[in-house]
Enzyme design. Structure first.
Site, PDB file in Angstrom:
ATOM      1  N   CYS A 164      -4.575  -0.241  -1.684  1.00  0.00           N
ATOM      2  CA  CYS A 164      -3.196  -0.042  -0.994  1.00  0.00           C
ATOM      3  C   CYS A 164      -2.257  -0.132  -2.330  1.00  0.00           C
ATOM      4  CB  CYS A 164      -2.893  -0.971  -0.004  1.00  0.00           C
ATOM      5  SG  CYS A 164      -2.706  -2.739  -0.152  1.00  0.00           S
ATOM      6  N   HIS A 178      -0.912  -5.748   2.893  1.00  0.00           N
ATOM      7  CA  HIS A 178      -0.764  -4.330   2.560  1.00  0.00           C
ATOM      8  C   HIS A 178       0.224  -3.532   2.404  1.00  0.00           C
ATOM      9  CE1 HIS A 178      -3.129  -0.659   3.621  1.00  0.00           C
ATOM     10  NE2 HIS A 178      -1.941  -0.055   4.268  1.00  0.00           N
ATOM     11  N   HIS A 210      -0.534   5.891   2.538  1.00  0.00           N
ATOM     12  CA  HIS A 210      -1.094   4.564   2.086  1.00  0.00           C
ATOM     13  C   HIS A 210      -2.720   4.790   1.681  1.00  0.00           C
ATOM     14  CE1 HIS A 210      -2.550   3.007   6.180  1.00  0.00           C
ATOM     15  NE2 HIS A 210      -2.603   4.428   6.279  1.00  0.00           N
TER      16      HIS A 210
END
Length: 344
Positions: free
Chosen positions: A258, A308, A320
């Site tokens: 990520c 994240h 993402h």
């Protein structure tokens, strides 16, 4: 007349044995039932457990990213310090050699005081010029001694600094290995759960709808606002990597985690970002937590521990890299709890 014998009744001892045997059989049956294999988890149960494990894996992966970045910095610093130590040792050897040459010359002269040697000289006319030369030699010797002391002190300090950095590097390397092992453990546990399902169910969990996949990639890119400047470049580059696999610790160009996707996309625009999602949660200027205030290119960091991160692309969507088993894709910006939004 036929005789009828009364059936022989079982003895008391035999009844006791039979009763005990029956009781034992019942107990064994109960024990086997108690230790029977647990019921196979259904798809929803597996999905919930896999979601949890993948979140924990991502947390460990960001720990790994941070430890790796620190270890790389310390390794570079240690190399520089060791180079300085080597160069310092060379300079110290040179000064020591010069001092040794002066001492050798004094020894060859018999250690006689310079003024006495000059008074005994057969060339009185050269007395003054030679006296000046001896004064200069004495001055040079004093300077050499001082330089030697300075070099020794500097070299000792450099060695101490190098030793401290190497010790810190060892600690950072241990943290790196611990985080790596944690990631692998979570992934193995998740894979073990997924293996209890059919191939179709496994795919629906890792790349299908819902939490496990963090959303489907159904956005119409033609309706997105066009961002300018380096943010626009970053958005374009990140979207261009849709379909690239998630690989923990990866920063492209073929695979990403990520935070690695954010690092790579902004690097294409000439902007350097910190390596971890936690550090990215402090970069640039804060936009708050209301995604309605976000602009394309903003970093959207999720969860309380900020493990994240995605990039806002407009239209209420982010791009993402979700988790192991999935690929770079888009999702609704509010699909997960937002911790902070940062404008780079």
């Amino acid at each position: 007349m036929a005789s009828h014998r009364r059936p022989k009744q079982p003895s008391r001892a035999r009844v006791t044995v039979l009763t005990a045997a029956a009781a034992t059989a019942v107990a064994l049956s109960a024990q086997v039932s108690a230790h029977a294999a647990p019921a196979k988890p259904n798809k929803d149960e597996v999905k919930a457990q896999v979601d949890k494990l993948l979140d924990e894996q991502e947390q460990a992966a960001e720990k790994y990213n941070g430890a790796k970045e620190k270890a790389d910095q310390l390794r570079k610093q240690a190399d520089q310090l060791q180079d300085q130590v080597a160069r310092g040792q060379e300079r110290l050897n040179e000064v020591s050699s010069g001092l040794a040459a002066v001492a050798g010359d004094q020894y060859r002269q018999g250690g006689i005081d310079p003024s006495v040697r000059l008074m005994l000289s057969s060339d009185p006319d050269g007395y003054l010029s030679q006296a000046s030369s001896f004064d200069q030699a004495a001055s040079t010797q004093a300077e050499t001694l001082k330089s030697l002391e300075d070099q020794q002190r500097r070299l000792s300090q450099q060695k101490q600094e190098a030793a401290a950095v190497l010790a810190e590097l060892d600690s950072s390397t241990q943290a790196l290995n611990d985080a790596k092992n944690e990631v692998k453990s979570k992934l193995e546990e998740a894979q073990s759960l997924l293996n209890t399902l059919s191939a179709a169910d496994r795919l629906s969990i890792t790349q299908g709808g819902g939490t496990a996949s963090r959303g489907a990639d159904r956005v119409d890119l033609s309706n997105l606002p066009q961002a300018g400047g380096y943010a626009g470049v970053a958005v374009s580059k990140a979207l261009g990597k849709r379909g690239a696999p998630y690989v923990w610790g990866a920063t492209g160009p073929g695979s990403f985690d990520c935070s690695g996707l954010m690092v790579w996309a902004y690097a294409q625009a000439g902007v350097s970002l910190p390596r971890t999602s936690q550090a990215q949660g402090s970069v640039g200027a804060s936009v708050g937590t209301d995604w309605h205030n976000a602009q394309p290119g903003d970093l959207v960091v999720y969860y309380g521990d900020r493990h994240h991160v995605g990039m806002y692309i407009g239209g209420g969507m982010v791009v993402h890299a979700p988790h192991t088993g999935d690929v770079v894709k888009t999702m609704p910006v509010d699909a997960m709890p937002i911790s902070t939004i940062r404008r780079v």
